[in-house]
Design an enzyme around this catalytic site. Structure first.
Site, short mmCIF file in Angstrom:
data_model
loop_
_atom_site.label_atom_id
_atom_site.label_comp_id
_atom_site.label_asym_id
_atom_site.label_seq_id
_atom_site.Cartn_x
_atom_site.Cartn_y
_atom_site.Cartn_z
N HIS A 80 -29.26 -19.10 -16.83
CA HIS A 80 -28.14 -20.05 -16.92
C HIS A 80 -28.53 -21.47 -16.55
CE1 HIS A 80 -25.33 -16.33 -16.26
NE2 HIS A 80 -25.78 -16.41 -17.49
N ARG B 176 -22.10 -29.31 -5.64
CA ARG B 176 -22.89 -28.08 -5.55
C ARG B 176 -24.38 -28.39 -5.48
NH1 ARG B 176 -21.20 -24.61 -10.51
NH2 ARG B 176 -22.72 -23.17 -9.65
N CYS C 19 -29.49 -42.98 -24.91
CA CYS C 19 -28.49 -43.13 -25.98
C CYS C 19 -27.12 -43.50 -25.43
CB CYS C 19 -28.38 -41.83 -26.78
SG CYS C 19 -27.47 -40.53 -25.92
N ASN D 48 -25.64 -4.30 -3.39
CA ASN D 48 -24.40 -5.07 -3.36
C ASN D 48 -23.52 -4.50 -2.25
OD1 ASN D 48 -21.81 -6.22 -4.02
ND2 ASN D 48 -22.54 -6.52 -6.11
N PRO D 49 -22.90 -5.35 -1.42
CA PRO D 49 -22.03 -4.80 -0.37
C PRO D 49 -20.76 -4.17 -0.94
CG PRO D 49 -22.16 -7.20 -0.19
CD PRO D 49 -23.05 -6.80 -1.30
N VAL E 182 -28.25 -20.86 -10.53
CA VAL E 182 -28.74 -22.17 -10.97
C VAL E 182 -29.28 -22.97 -9.79
CG1 VAL E 182 -27.17 -22.21 -12.96
CG2 VAL E 182 -26.39 -23.16 -10.77
N GLN F 188 -29.25 -15.30 -12.72
CA GLN F 188 -28.08 -15.97 -13.28
C GLN F 188 -27.79 -17.24 -12.49
OE1 GLN F 188 -24.79 -12.90 -14.35
NE2 GLN F 188 -25.94 -12.00 -12.67
N GLY G 286 -26.71 -8.52 -6.14
CA GLY G 286 -25.75 -9.59 -5.88
C GLY G 286 -25.05 -10.12 -7.10
N THR G 287 -24.71 -9.20 -8.00
CA THR G 287 -23.95 -9.64 -9.18
C THR G 287 -22.79 -8.69 -9.44
OG1 THR G 287 -24.02 -10.19 -11.54
CG2 THR G 287 -25.52 -8.45 -10.79
C1 BV8 Z 1 -22.41 -16.54 -24.47
C2 BV8 Z 1 -23.90 -21.42 -14.97
C3 BV8 Z 1 -22.56 -16.47 -26.82
C4 BV8 Z 1 -22.87 -22.46 -14.69
C5 BV8 Z 1 -22.71 -19.37 -15.57
C6 BV8 Z 1 -14.95 -15.97 -24.95
C7 BV8 Z 1 -15.54 -17.13 -25.45
C8 BV8 Z 1 -16.89 -17.38 -25.27
C9 BV8 Z 1 -17.69 -16.48 -24.59
C10 BV8 Z 1 -17.08 -15.35 -24.09
C11 BV8 Z 1 -15.75 -15.08 -24.26
N1 BV8 Z 1 -15.46 -13.89 -23.65
C12 BV8 Z 1 -16.59 -13.41 -23.10
C13 BV8 Z 1 -17.56 -14.29 -23.36
C14 BV8 Z 1 -18.89 -14.19 -22.96
C15 BV8 Z 1 -19.00 -14.99 -21.65
C16 BV8 Z 1 -18.63 -14.08 -20.51
O1 BV8 Z 1 -19.39 -13.20 -20.20
N2 BV8 Z 1 -17.45 -14.31 -19.91
C17 BV8 Z 1 -17.04 -13.45 -18.81
C18 BV8 Z 1 -16.21 -14.24 -17.81
C19 BV8 Z 1 -16.25 -12.28 -19.40
N3 BV8 Z 1 -20.38 -15.39 -21.59
C20 BV8 Z 1 -20.73 -16.59 -22.05
O2 BV8 Z 1 -19.97 -17.44 -22.46
C21 BV8 Z 1 -22.24 -16.82 -22.08
N4 BV8 Z 1 -22.60 -17.30 -23.39
O3 BV8 Z 1 -21.89 -15.45 -24.44
O4 BV8 Z 1 -22.82 -17.16 -25.62
C22 BV8 Z 1 -21.20 -16.91 -27.25
C23 BV8 Z 1 -21.02 -18.24 -27.55
C24 BV8 Z 1 -19.76 -18.63 -28.03
C25 BV8 Z 1 -18.73 -17.71 -28.19
C26 BV8 Z 1 -18.92 -16.37 -27.84
C27 BV8 Z 1 -20.17 -15.97 -27.37
C28 BV8 Z 1 -22.62 -17.85 -21.05
C29 BV8 Z 1 -22.37 -17.30 -19.66
C30 BV8 Z 1 -23.01 -18.24 -18.63
C31 BV8 Z 1 -21.94 -18.95 -17.85
N5 BV8 Z 1 -22.57 -19.76 -16.79
N6 BV8 Z 1 -23.35 -20.10 -14.65
C32 BV8 Z 1 -22.57 -22.60 -13.23
O5 BV8 Z 1 -23.21 -21.95 -12.40
O6 BV8 Z 1 -21.67 -23.41 -12.93
S1 BV8 Z 1 -22.14 -17.85 -15.15
C33 BV8 Z 1 -21.86 -17.75 -13.50
O7 BV8 Z 1 -21.36 -16.42 -13.28
C34 BV8 Z 1 -23.05 -17.85 -12.59
O8 BV8 Z 1 -24.28 -17.97 -13.24
C35 BV8 Z 1 -22.99 -16.53 -11.85
O9 BV8 Z 1 -24.22 -16.10 -11.41
C36 BV8 Z 1 -22.50 -15.69 -12.97
C37 BV8 Z 1 -22.12 -14.29 -12.74
O10 BV8 Z 1 -21.46 -14.17 -11.56
P1 BV8 Z 1 -22.23 -13.38 -10.39
O11 BV8 Z 1 -23.58 -13.97 -10.22
O12 BV8 Z 1 -22.16 -11.93 -10.67
O13 BV8 Z 1 -21.38 -13.82 -9.18
P2 BV8 Z 1 -20.01 -13.19 -8.70
O14 BV8 Z 1 -19.41 -14.17 -7.75
O15 BV8 Z 1 -19.23 -12.72 -9.89
O16 BV8 Z 1 -20.44 -11.88 -7.92
C38 BV8 Z 1 -21.21 -11.99 -6.74
C39 BV8 Z 1 -21.55 -10.57 -6.33
O17 BV8 Z 1 -22.39 -10.63 -5.18
C40 BV8 Z 1 -20.34 -9.73 -5.95
O18 BV8 Z 1 -20.43 -8.45 -6.59
C41 BV8 Z 1 -20.46 -9.58 -4.44
O19 BV8 Z 1 -20.00 -8.31 -4.00
C42 BV8 Z 1 -21.94 -9.68 -4.25
N7 BV8 Z 1 -22.39 -10.17 -2.93
C43 BV8 Z 1 -21.72 -10.98 -2.07
N8 BV8 Z 1 -22.49 -11.21 -0.98
C44 BV8 Z 1 -23.65 -10.54 -1.17
C45 BV8 Z 1 -23.60 -9.88 -2.41
N9 BV8 Z 1 -24.60 -9.12 -2.88
C46 BV8 Z 1 -25.70 -9.00 -2.11
N10 BV8 Z 1 -25.84 -9.60 -0.91
C47 BV8 Z 1 -24.84 -10.37 -0.40
N11 BV8 Z 1 -24.99 -10.96 0.80
#
Ligand code: BV8
Length: 251
Positions: free
Chosen positions: A124, A75, A155, A218-219, A108, A106, A192-193
């Protein structure tokens, strides 16, 4: 998606012309037109068998550090080969007309900074940065290893990408800045989220609760489909340049 005109509501145009502070939450969708697959797009090739949420975790890295390191290496190399698209550039252009524009991303991929946005909050982390998985310090240079991940030069712990994995806390400073920008803005964009990842997704409710005008781009009409928002259903790379031209002609 074929290029087409999008109607920008006149009251939104007026609102933006008088805005002092704009906050913009972006997700993977804004980088889609740069050629970076979104999180929920089906992963291709080797990665098609994995769900990103199963790779972007400390447990996955613990279980199979080489696999996770190689996913990020691929990536990271893709990010170096792509460019910011007209959507990123339009957000950067807003800074010429609005006193305070804060991009809260969000993503990276660092594309907002490369597009010229000067106030970017990376919730993130950033895939181009690498840190020691033991000490947490960012490492500028590392020796690639024949058995990745490479080792920390200080380390000898395993190196990892400096991104926030699921289950990890977001950087405190970044979250503080994001909350402040969201709670005090006149207009809040969510672009876009899918709004599925927290705490980033909670910023939209904070914006609405703080009285900001909220705009979703968002589309997917079902993404963040909440009442009393402006919705522009289409690709950010087409809508944002048209919006900037409508609000600030000649921009
Ligand atoms: C946290 C970096 C406190 C890495 C990412 C159980 C255990 C632990 C935590 C949780 C749990 N249950 C829930 C949680 C919380 C969890 C969470 O939210 N989970 C979700 C799945 C339910 N969150 C976390 O863990 C966060 N930390 O809560 O800490 C904690 C700690 C311990 C225990 C409990 C709580 C950390 C979250 C960060 C994760 N890291 N990224 C990497 O990139 O590899 S998140 C990752 O998803 C990316 O950053 C990405 O941006 C993000 C969100 O996705 P989107 O950006 O929305 O992308 P997606 O593909 O989903 O959607 C794209 C959209 O674009 C679509 O709607 C599409 O229609 C649209 N689109 C498409 N084309 C276009 C467009 N829009 C406009 N124009 C276009 N052309």
């Amino acid at each position: 998606m074929p290029e087409r005109p999008y109607a920008i509501p006149q009251e939104l145009v007026e609102r933006l012309r008088t805005a002092n502070k704009i906050a913009i939450l972006t997700g993977a969708g804004i980088s889609a037109e740069s050629g970076i697959p979104t999180f929920r797009d089906a992963l291709a090739g080797l990665w098609a068998q994995y769900n990103p949420e199963d790779l972007a975790t400390p447990e996955a890295f613990e279980r199979n550090p080489r696999l996770v390191w190689e996913w990020y290496s691929e990536r990271r190399s893709l990010v170096t080969q792509v460019s910011p698209n007209p959507g990123h550039l339009a957000l950067a252009a807003m800074e010429r007309f609005v006193p305070t524009v804060t991009v809260i991303t969000q993503n990276v991929d660092g594309l907002h900074q490369r597009a010229g946005s000067t106030r970017v909050v990376e919730l993130h982390g950033n895939i181009s940065r690498v840190k020691c998985s033991q000490e947490g310090i960012v490492v500028e240079h590392w020796e690639e290893s024949s058995t990745p991940p490479p080792l920390c030069p200080f380390c000898h712990g395993l190196l990892r990408p400096d991104v926030v994995w699921f289950g990890e806390l977001l950087p405190e400073q970044a979250m503080r800045e994001a909350i402040k920008a969201t709670a005090t803005c006149d207009v809040f964009f969510s672009i876009g989220t899918s709004g599925q990842v927290y705490p980033a997704a909670s910023l939209v409710d904070l914006a609405r609760g703080s009285g900001a005008t909220v705009v979703v781009i968002n589309p997917d009409e079902k993404a963040q489909a909440l009442p009393s928002f402006y919705r522009l259903n289409g690709p950010a790379g087409q809508i944002l340049p048209q919006l900037v031209q409508a609000v600030w002609p000649g921009a």
